[in-house]
Design an enzyme around this catalytic site. Structure first.
Site, PDB file in Angstrom:
ATOM      1  N   GLY A 172      -9.119   5.527  -7.545  1.00  0.00           N
ATOM      2  CA  GLY A 172      -7.834   4.935  -7.950  1.00  0.00           C
ATOM      3  C   GLY A 172      -7.990   3.594  -8.624  1.00  0.00           C
ATOM      4  O   GLY A 172      -7.452   3.354  -9.706  1.00  0.00           O
ATOM      5  N   ARG A 173      -8.784   2.687  -8.017  1.00  0.00           N
ATOM      6  CA  ARG A 173      -8.882   1.328  -8.563  1.00  0.00           C
ATOM      7  C   ARG A 173      -9.731   1.271  -9.829  1.00  0.00           C
ATOM      8  O   ARG A 173      -9.801   0.220 -10.473  1.00  0.00           O
ATOM      9  CB  ARG A 173      -9.405   0.363  -7.498  1.00  0.00           C
ATOM     10  CG  ARG A 173     -10.681   0.789  -6.816  1.00  0.00           C
ATOM     11  CD  ARG A 173     -10.970  -0.056  -5.588  1.00  0.00           C
ATOM     12  NE  ARG A 173     -12.111   0.434  -4.821  1.00  0.00           N
ATOM     13  CZ  ARG A 173     -12.054   1.353  -3.878  1.00  0.00           C
ATOM     14  NH1 ARG A 173     -10.903   1.925  -3.592  1.00  0.00           N
ATOM     15  NH2 ARG A 173     -13.127   1.727  -3.225  1.00  0.00           N
ATOM     16  N   GLU A 228     -11.327  -3.998  -2.255  1.00  0.00           N
ATOM     17  CA  GLU A 228     -11.266  -2.648  -1.672  1.00  0.00           C
ATOM     18  C   GLU A 228     -12.614  -1.945  -1.836  1.00  0.00           C
ATOM     19  O   GLU A 228     -13.001  -1.122  -1.014  1.00  0.00           O
ATOM     20  CB  GLU A 228     -10.138  -1.829  -2.319  1.00  0.00           C
ATOM     21  CG  GLU A 228      -9.652  -0.699  -1.428  1.00  0.00           C
ATOM     22  CD  GLU A 228      -8.411   0.004  -1.942  1.00  0.00           C
ATOM     23  OE1 GLU A 228      -8.503   0.687  -2.987  1.00  0.00           O
ATOM     24  OE2 GLU A 228      -7.345  -0.097  -1.323  1.00  0.00           O
ATOM     25  N   LYS A 279      -1.864   2.407   7.959  1.00  0.00           N
ATOM     26  CA  LYS A 279      -1.002   3.502   7.498  1.00  0.00           C
ATOM     27  C   LYS A 279      -0.581   4.383   8.669  1.00  0.00           C
ATOM     28  O   LYS A 279       0.578   4.771   8.781  1.00  0.00           O
ATOM     29  CB  LYS A 279      -1.754   4.384   6.485  1.00  0.00           C
ATOM     30  CG  LYS A 279      -1.756   3.872   5.075  1.00  0.00           C
ATOM     31  CD  LYS A 279      -2.297   4.954   4.165  1.00  0.00           C
ATOM     32  CE  LYS A 279      -2.820   4.402   2.863  1.00  0.00           C
ATOM     33  NZ  LYS A 279      -3.551   5.363   2.070  1.00  0.00           N
ATOM     34  N   LYS A 289      -2.632   9.488  -7.603  1.00  0.00           N
ATOM     35  CA  LYS A 289      -3.784  10.386  -7.589  1.00  0.00           C
ATOM     36  C   LYS A 289      -3.558  11.511  -6.572  1.00  0.00           C
ATOM     37  O   LYS A 289      -3.711  12.681  -6.861  1.00  0.00           O
ATOM     38  CB  LYS A 289      -5.041   9.581  -7.256  1.00  0.00           C
ATOM     39  CG  LYS A 289      -6.285  10.407  -7.222  1.00  0.00           C
ATOM     40  CD  LYS A 289      -7.507   9.557  -6.923  1.00  0.00           C
ATOM     41  CE  LYS A 289      -8.653  10.471  -6.531  1.00  0.00           C
ATOM     42  NZ  LYS A 289      -9.885   9.776  -6.237  1.00  0.00           N
ATOM     43  N   GLU A 294       4.657   5.116  -0.071  1.00  0.00           N
ATOM     44  CA  GLU A 294       5.504   4.212  -0.859  1.00  0.00           C
ATOM     45  C   GLU A 294       5.904   4.854  -2.185  1.00  0.00           C
ATOM     46  O   GLU A 294       7.068   4.847  -2.586  1.00  0.00           O
ATOM     47  CB  GLU A 294       4.749   2.897  -1.156  1.00  0.00           C
ATOM     48  CG  GLU A 294       4.470   2.033   0.053  1.00  0.00           C
ATOM     49  CD  GLU A 294       3.134   2.372   0.715  1.00  0.00           C
ATOM     50  OE1 GLU A 294       2.627   3.503   0.514  1.00  0.00           O
ATOM     51  OE2 GLU A 294       2.607   1.499   1.428  1.00  0.00           O
ATOM     52  N   HIS A 306      -2.805 -27.380 -10.867  1.00  0.00           N
ATOM     53  CA  HIS A 306      -1.750 -28.157 -10.199  1.00  0.00           C
ATOM     54  C   HIS A 306      -1.389 -27.544  -8.860  1.00  0.00           C
ATOM     55  O   HIS A 306      -0.329 -27.839  -8.306  1.00  0.00           O
ATOM     56  CB  HIS A 306      -0.524 -28.241 -11.113  1.00  0.00           C
ATOM     57  CG  HIS A 306      -0.808 -29.020 -12.355  1.00  0.00           C
ATOM     58  ND1 HIS A 306      -0.640 -30.385 -12.436  1.00  0.00           N
ATOM     59  CD2 HIS A 306      -1.322 -28.637 -13.556  1.00  0.00           C
ATOM     60  CE1 HIS A 306      -0.994 -30.801 -13.636  1.00  0.00           C
ATOM     61  NE2 HIS A 306      -1.426 -29.758 -14.338  1.00  0.00           N
TER      62      HIS A 306
HETATM   63  O1  LIG Z   1      -2.804   6.972  -6.444  1.00  0.00           O
HETATM   64  P1  LIG Z   1      -2.477   7.160  -5.024  1.00  0.00           P
HETATM   65  O2  LIG Z   1      -3.096   8.397  -4.451  1.00  0.00           O
HETATM   66  O3  LIG Z   1      -0.983   7.124  -4.801  1.00  0.00           O
HETATM   67  O4  LIG Z   1      -3.105   5.970  -4.219  1.00  0.00           O
HETATM   68  C1  LIG Z   1      -2.673   4.647  -4.348  1.00  0.00           C
HETATM   69  C2  LIG Z   1      -3.524   3.721  -3.504  1.00  0.00           C
HETATM   70  O5  LIG Z   1      -3.469   4.195  -2.166  1.00  0.00           O
HETATM   71  C3  LIG Z   1      -4.317   3.647  -1.177  1.00  0.00           C
HETATM   72  O6  LIG Z   1      -3.728   2.539  -0.584  1.00  0.00           O
HETATM   73  C4  LIG Z   1      -5.700   3.310  -1.623  1.00  0.00           C
HETATM   74  O7  LIG Z   1      -6.226   2.340  -0.761  1.00  0.00           O
HETATM   75  C5  LIG Z   1      -5.754   2.804  -3.026  1.00  0.00           C
HETATM   76  O8  LIG Z   1      -7.087   2.785  -3.446  1.00  0.00           O
HETATM   77  C6  LIG Z   1      -4.969   3.693  -3.954  1.00  0.00           C
HETATM   78  O9  LIG Z   1      -5.088   3.226  -5.265  1.00  0.00           O
END
Ligand SMILES: O=P(O)(O)OC[C@H]1O[C@H](O)[C@H](O)[C@@H](O)[C@@H]1O
Length: 441
Positions: A146-147, A233, A389, A86, A92, A264
């Site tokens: 995002g989620r 989150e 972060k 986003k 990462e 199990h």
């Molecule tokens: O889609 P991006 O901007 O790369 O974000 C990826 C993720 O980054 C962060 O860790 C947020 O806590 C997430 O909610 C998000 O989905």
């Protein structure tokens, strides 16, 4: 891969070979939802037919082992990398994207990148800066969290590349049907509202902090990991939307595994240890029915026997009197007693196809929003992920300075300083300015 609605898409890569493999690079909300839906569709007969000859993989973790696993056996000539972020700033994802850009350009030359990388993002400026033509980017609105973004281009692009839009459209229609239900059904018949209220009751009134998500379908093995992010989150907050500390506990500790694997593993604690409200999710018709002549029941009926038995055992339990009647040795009676009165709810889906998968997703998304509304928190921010972060940024700078210029470790607490010192000492044979090295798997 030229069937994407509203976009001109090329079918072949830089060397003229058909692009048949996709690696979706993204993390968190740009990964977990699409992975859940992909995994759920992978064994659906219609989806299998539509996906024949193609594969979709995901690269999320910044661990180089995940890079290696994501490209093992893939030919860059037939691979399309979809960078899903986003913000297009997530550390990462951006390092993984640069790594796969290097993988393509080492194999096919730098000009091939334009034919082998596309993006899904709200930040087209950074997409262009990265070297992806914004015309090859799929944008979405920045108000899509995002989620909650599986139904935007975040999920729709990689899933359509794998299964075709006709399948993905059914998934969207399923999610939409629940949107309509949520908007219009009276509260007493409104599934997300009722489920949200059950969560509030269990967490804030009965004081049970956790929730187990237990799908009796292997196709839903990535459902709990996805809901973990959506729920924890969104609702893992300690202050109200106005910043006032909450006078009650909010949020749920979500975990889960498909039944019967979980039985199990951790069900012991659920039956006789801590009280964990459970969501049992069953499916009437299996995606992959198996019958064996002479067996008492079909394989799916065997699975579902457990689905029906577990909630009953939790609710009813077993008393010392019953055990006595069964002639259980007195010293074993306390160990074999089940208290009962342990809460669970069961959802029974008619089948597991793209439409139902969309419905299941939307039920949980709306349920989690309902919980947030009632708790009076902001379910759509995530400040809790920021501190780690920024500390990682400080460590990154330190590692660079120590490896390149042998600078001493400064500014960390005693424990972190000791660990960093050990880490650097034990890896002092790693060159300080290495040349590019890609996975050798
Ligand atoms: O889609 P991006 O901007 O790369 O974000 C990826 C993720 O980054 C962060 O860790 C947020 O806590 C997430 O909610 C998000 O989905």
């Amino acid at each position: 891969m030229d069937y994407l609605v509203g976009k001109c898409f090329w079918q072949v890569g830089a060397t003229g070979k058909v692009l048949k493999d996709v690696v979706a690079v993204g993390i968190g909300g740009s990964f977990l939802g699409p992975l859940f839906v992909h995994t759920a569709l992978q064994t659906d007969l219609e989806a299998i037919e539509c996906a024949r000859g193609r594969q979709l993989r995901f690269l999320a973790n910044v661990d180089p082992i995940d890079v290696a696993k994501s490209i093992t056996g893939l030919n860059p000539e037939t691979t399309l990398v979809v960078v899903v972020s986003k913000t297009f700033t997530t550390a990462e994802t951006m390092l993984n994207a640069r790594t796969l850009r290097e993988w393509i350009s080492t194999a096919l030359g730098p000009s091939a990148v334009a034919k082998h990388m596309v993006a899904v993002s709200t930040n087209l400026t950074l997409v262009e800066k990265f070297g992806i033509d914004p015309n090859n980017a799929f944008a979405f609105w920045d108000w899509v969290g995002g989620r909650y973004s599986v139904c935007s281009a975040v999920g729709v692009l990689p899933l359509s590349l794998q299964y075709g839009f006709s399948v993905v459209e059914k998934f969207l229609k399923g999610a939409w049907s629940i949107d309509q239900h949520f908007i219009s059904a009276p509260y007493e018949k409104n599934i997300p509202v009722l489920l949200g209220l059950l969560s509030i009751w269990n967490v804030s009134f009965l004081g049970h902090p956790a929730r187990a998500i237990l799908p009796y379908s292997q196709a839903l093995e990535k459902f709990a990991p996805h809901i973990q992010q959506v729920s924890m989150e969104s609702n893992g907050k300690g202050v109200s939307i106005d910043g006032v500390p909450l006078p009650f506990e909010a949020g749920e500790i979500d975990f889960g595994e498909p039944g019967t694997n979980g039985q199990h593993s951790f069900y012991q604690l659920i039956h006789q240890g801590r009280v964990i409200p459970c969501d049992f999710i069953g499916v009437v018709k299996s995606q992959q029915p198996v019958y064996l002549k002479g067996e008492v029941v079909s394989n799916h009926d065997e699975l579902m026997s457990n689905f029906f038995a577990q909630p009953d055992a939790l609710a009813v339990g077993k008393t010392p009197e019953q055990l006595q009647k069964e002639n259980v040795a007195p010293h074993l009676i306390p160990h074999k007693t089940f208290s009962g009165n342990r809460p669970s709810l069961s959802l029974l889906l008619p089948s597991l196809n793209a439409y139902n998968i969309g419905q299941l997703l939307a039920i949980y998304e709306h349920r989690i929003a309902v919980e947030g509304f009632i708790w009076g928190i902001n379910s759509f921010d995530q400040w809790g992920v920021e501190l780690g972060k920024s500390l990682a940024t400080q460590v990154r700078k330190q590692l660079h300075a120590s490896r390149m210029k042998r600078e001493p470790i400064e500014g960390f607490n005693f424990s972190t300083t000791t660990l960093l010192t050990r880490y650097l000492e034990a890896s002092s044979d790693i060159p300080s300015d290495p040349s590019t090295l890609l996975p050798r798997i």
